[in-house]
Design a protein around this motif. Structure first.
Motif, PDB file in Angstrom:
ATOM      1  N   ARG A 167      53.999  41.384  42.335  1.00 38.46           N
ATOM      2  CA  ARG A 167      53.265  42.495  42.998  1.00 38.46           C
ATOM      3  C   ARG A 167      52.346  42.728  42.287  1.00 38.46           C
ATOM      4  O   ARG A 167      51.014  43.133  42.704  1.00 38.46           O
ATOM      5  CB  ARG A 167      53.540  43.750  42.806  1.00 38.46           C
ATOM      6  N   PHE A 168      51.689  42.267  41.552  1.00 43.48           N
ATOM      7  CA  PHE A 168      50.704  43.345  40.020  1.00 43.48           C
ATOM      8  C   PHE A 168      49.582  42.397  40.348  1.00 43.48           C
ATOM      9  O   PHE A 168      48.251  42.144  39.995  1.00 43.48           O
ATOM     10  CB  PHE A 168      50.552  42.014  38.621  1.00 43.48           C
ATOM     11  N   VAL A 169      49.692  40.731  41.042  1.00 44.66           N
ATOM     12  CA  VAL A 169      48.025  40.189  41.445  1.00 44.66           C
ATOM     13  C   VAL A 169      47.750  40.856  43.063  1.00 44.66           C
ATOM     14  O   VAL A 169      46.497  40.551  42.845  1.00 44.66           O
ATOM     15  CB  VAL A 169      48.876  38.696  42.505  1.00 44.66           C
ATOM     16  N   GLN A 170      48.613  41.842  43.455  1.00 44.15           N
ATOM     17  CA  GLN A 170      48.096  42.766  44.490  1.00 44.15           C
ATOM     18  C   GLN A 170      47.820  43.945  44.083  1.00 44.15           C
ATOM     19  O   GLN A 170      47.297  44.910  44.857  1.00 44.15           O
ATOM     20  CB  GLN A 170      49.463  42.797  45.910  1.00 44.15           C
ATOM     21  N   GLU A 171      47.630  44.599  42.933  1.00 46.07           N
ATOM     22  CA  GLU A 171      47.363  45.933  42.172  1.00 46.07           C
ATOM     23  C   GLU A 171      45.918  45.947  42.809  1.00 46.07           C
ATOM     24  O   GLU A 171      44.910  45.104  42.323  1.00 46.07           O
ATOM     25  CB  GLU A 171      47.461  45.889  40.582  1.00 46.07           C
ATOM     26  N   ASP A 172      45.524  47.283  42.952  1.00 45.88           N
ATOM     27  CA  ASP A 172      44.518  47.517  43.627  1.00 45.88           C
ATOM     28  C   ASP A 172      43.349  47.460  42.179  1.00 45.88           C
ATOM     29  O   ASP A 172      42.408  46.782  42.759  1.00 45.88           O
ATOM     30  CB  ASP A 172      44.339  49.162  43.663  1.00 45.88           C
ATOM     31  N   THR A 173      43.474  47.433  40.945  1.00 45.24           N
ATOM     32  CA  THR A 173      42.698  46.839  39.950  1.00 45.24           C
ATOM     33  C   THR A 173      42.438  45.502  40.125  1.00 45.24           C
ATOM     34  O   THR A 173      40.772  44.769  39.450  1.00 45.24           O
ATOM     35  CB  THR A 173      43.060  47.446  38.600  1.00 45.24           C
ATOM     36  N   ILE A 174      43.454  44.724  40.261  1.00 46.49           N
ATOM     37  CA  ILE A 174      42.489  43.327  40.377  1.00 46.49           C
ATOM     38  C   ILE A 174      41.613  42.759  41.763  1.00 46.49           C
ATOM     39  O   ILE A 174      41.327  42.090  41.353  1.00 46.49           O
ATOM     40  CB  ILE A 174      44.206  42.647  40.276  1.00 46.49           C
ATOM     41  N   VAL A 175      42.161  43.538  43.153  1.00 45.53           N
ATOM     42  CA  VAL A 175      42.014  43.538  44.302  1.00 45.53           C
ATOM     43  C   VAL A 175      39.843  44.005  43.921  1.00 45.53           C
ATOM     44  O   VAL A 175      39.763  43.611  44.138  1.00 45.53           O
ATOM     45  CB  VAL A 175      42.181  43.779  45.394  1.00 45.53           C
ATOM     46  N   GLU A 176      40.290  44.951  42.888  1.00 48.67           N
ATOM     47  CA  GLU A 176      38.732  45.294  43.006  1.00 48.67           C
ATOM     48  C   GLU A 176      38.004  43.978  41.831  1.00 48.67           C
ATOM     49  O   GLU A 176      36.895  44.201  42.079  1.00 48.67           O
ATOM     50  CB  GLU A 176      38.011  46.523  42.009  1.00 48.67           C
ATOM     51  N   LEU A 177      38.791  44.205  40.717  1.00 48.69           N
ATOM     52  CA  LEU A 177      38.084  42.916  39.865  1.00 48.69           C
ATOM     53  C   LEU A 177      37.604  41.711  40.781  1.00 48.69           C
ATOM     54  O   LEU A 177      36.435  41.205  40.631  1.00 48.69           O
ATOM     55  CB  LEU A 177      38.768  42.485  38.641  1.00 48.69           C
ATOM     56  N   THR A 178      38.181  41.135  41.082  1.00 47.79           N
ATOM     57  CA  THR A 178      38.102  39.623  42.444  1.00 47.79           C
ATOM     58  C   THR A 178      37.830  39.851  43.447  1.00 47.79           C
ATOM     59  O   THR A 178      36.983  39.229  44.122  1.00 47.79           O
ATOM     60  CB  THR A 178      39.352  38.900  42.498  1.00 47.79           C
ATOM     61  N   GLU A 179      36.945  41.592  43.839  1.00 44.32           N
ATOM     62  CA  GLU A 179      36.010  41.420  45.514  1.00 44.32           C
ATOM     63  C   GLU A 179      35.281  40.619  45.471  1.00 44.32           C
ATOM     64  O   GLU A 179      35.210  39.933  46.624  1.00 44.32           O
ATOM     65  CB  GLU A 179      36.129  42.864  45.287  1.00 44.32           C
ATOM     66  N   PHE A 180      34.407  40.399  44.514  1.00 45.05           N
ATOM     67  CA  PHE A 180      32.912  39.555  44.699  1.00 45.05           C
ATOM     68  C   PHE A 180      33.219  38.184  43.858  1.00 45.05           C
ATOM     69  O   PHE A 180      31.808  37.441  44.047  1.00 45.05           O
ATOM     70  CB  PHE A 180      31.915  40.478  44.359  1.00 45.05           C
ATOM     71  N   LEU A 181      34.368  37.732  43.557  1.00 41.23           N
ATOM     72  CA  LEU A 181      34.270  36.316  43.198  1.00 41.23           C
ATOM     73  C   LEU A 181      33.800  35.460  44.247  1.00 41.23           C
ATOM     74  O   LEU A 181      35.082  35.565  45.337  1.00 41.23           O
ATOM     75  CB  LEU A 181      35.470  35.989  42.404  1.00 41.23           C
ATOM     76  N   PRO A 182      33.810  34.141  44.782  1.00 39.49           N
ATOM     77  CA  PRO A 182      33.969  33.178  45.436  1.00 39.49           C
ATOM     78  C   PRO A 182      35.620  32.659  45.691  1.00 39.49           C
ATOM     79  O   PRO A 182      36.220  32.570  44.602  1.00 39.49           O
ATOM     80  CB  PRO A 182      33.042  32.021  45.362  1.00 39.49           C
ATOM     81  N   LEU A 183      35.805  32.049  46.645  1.00 42.05           N
ATOM     82  CA  LEU A 183      37.026  31.576  46.717  1.00 42.05           C
ATOM     83  C   LEU A 183      37.029  30.044  46.676  1.00 42.05           C
ATOM     84  O   LEU A 183      38.383  29.921  46.113  1.00 42.05           O
ATOM     85  CB  LEU A 183      37.681  31.590  48.448  1.00 42.05           C
ATOM     86  N   GLU A 184      36.191  29.719  46.584  1.00 42.08           N
ATOM     87  CA  GLU A 184      36.162  28.080  46.480  1.00 42.08           C
ATOM     88  C   GLU A 184      35.503  28.148  45.405  1.00 42.08           C
ATOM     89  O   GLU A 184      34.614  28.775  44.433  1.00 42.08           O
ATOM     90  CB  GLU A 184      35.462  27.492  47.544  1.00 42.08           C
ATOM     91  N   LYS A 185      36.241  27.082  44.690  1.00 44.18           N
ATOM     92  CA  LYS A 185      35.865  26.624  42.700  1.00 44.18           C
ATOM     93  C   LYS A 185      34.646  26.457  42.856  1.00 44.18           C
ATOM     94  O   LYS A 185      33.971  26.126  41.283  1.00 44.18           O
ATOM     95  CB  LYS A 185      36.967  26.417  42.085  1.00 44.18           C
ATOM     96  N   HIS A 186      33.673  25.594  43.694  1.00 41.81           N
ATOM     97  CA  HIS A 186      32.815  24.412  43.559  1.00 41.81           C
ATOM     98  C   HIS A 186      31.910  25.509  44.123  1.00 41.81           C
ATOM     99  O   HIS A 186      30.337  25.248  43.745  1.00 41.81           O
ATOM    100  CB  HIS A 186      32.234  23.345  44.028  1.00 41.81           C
TER     101      HIS A 186
END
Length: 315
Positions: free
Chosen positions: A120-139
């Motif tokens: 459930r930690f993966v869905q924590e608001d803090t994690i969502v906020e930190l990853t919001e602007f990261l691209p989905l694709e690694k390339h």
């Protein structure tokens, strides 16, 4: 030294003669034919250009942008460098944000040792906020700036495929001398178009390999192309008909002309626990080549890449 041969330039800068010929083909450098020499030579000005190209490629500037820079357009050069720096800054920011999110996620996992649904930690608001602007694709994280060299090797290694090439009949042509890859390519192109090979055999494939291999001090080497054909097809001279036994290969796709990636594939095989090198010809499969040749190399055709094929066998 006023002039250097293609072999001397290749040795001095540790790049392949094929890459030098490609730079010349696209107009980045020029060679001359010096009296008494059977092969091309480069003057001091061109050698300096080669060094400049190598430096700019190490900075991951595309060849089309290097051409613009060498044509002397100062304003466009400044814009190219500014864009490259901006790309690097975006990569650094993305890596920093990713690292921060991973550290926070690790902290959550370590602090809660209960048997509850820890994912459930993966869905924590803090994690969502930190990853919001990261691209989905690694390339989207470009080049060497997105990872350490070790991690880059791991990701590249994941792109190596194990393929079994089936036995087949091929039309073959070999040439030894100056520009052997271009010479055999022209001959194969004519054969494919004149016979309508793609219409007869839409799954036709084109392979190439050094024959003979380049040798130190010799600026000439040979290259041979094979194109797969129906077993009963007649082959006109100067091509010859051959049988290929097929076999097991480690395959890795490159963009032309990144043939320096051969060293990576060799290293991957050397460190593989399941497979080892089987000492047969290294092959290069020119993807989409037969189709593109048949269609007259249309401007908006299918992108062509190259599979490096290193022969292997189980340990």
């Amino acid at each position: 030294m006023n002039h250097m041969t293609i072999g001397e330039v290749s040795s001095a800068f540790q790049i392949s003669t094929r890459m030098l010929r490609y730079y010349e083909k696209i107009g980045l450098i020029e060679s001359t034919r010096k009296e008494g020499y059977a092969y091309r030579v480069y003057d001091a000005r061109t050698v300096r250009k080669v060094q400049q190209i190598i430096i700019l490629r190490k900075l991951q500037i595309p060849l089309k942008h290097i051409r613009c820079m060498m044509e002397g357009n100062r304003e466009e050069t400044i814009q190219i460098l500014e864009t490259r720096i901006q790309d690097m800054n975006e990569n650094v920011q993305s890596v920093h944000a990713m690292k921060k999110a991973l550290e926070k996620l690790l902290e959550m996992f370590r602090e809660d040792t209960s048997d509850k649904d820890y994912m459930r930690f993966v869905q924590e608001d803090t994690i969502v906020e930190l990853t919001e602007f990261l691209p989905l694709e690694k390339h989207h994280l470009k080049g060497a700036h997105k990872m350490s060299m070790a991690k880059e090797m791991v990701e590249k290694g994941n792109c190596v495929r194990i393929v079994l090439l089936p036995p087949c009949t091929v039309a073959a042509f070999q040439f030894e001398g100056d520009d052997p890859e271009e010479k055999v390519g022209e001959t194969m192109n004519e054969f494919i178009r004149s016979t309508g090979l793609y219409g007869i055999k839409p799954d036709a494939r084109l392979f190439g390999f050094n024959n003979p291999e380049p040798e130190p001090g010799n600026d000439h080497h040979g290259y041979e192309d094979w194109v797969t054909i129906p077993d009963d097809m007649d082959v006109p001279e100067p091509l010859v008909k051959k049988h290929f036994d097929g076999g097991l290969y480690a395959a890795y796709t490159i963009n032309f002309p990144d043939f320096y990636e051969w060293s990576f594939l060799q290293e991957w095989v050397r460190n593989n626990e399941k497979y080892e090198e089987d000492y047969r010809d290294y092959l290069e499969e020119h993807l989409n080549w037969v189709y593109s040749s048949h269609m007259g190399w249309p401007e908006n055709g299918i992108d062509g890449k190259i599979d490096l094929l290193l022969p292997i066998k189980p340990r």
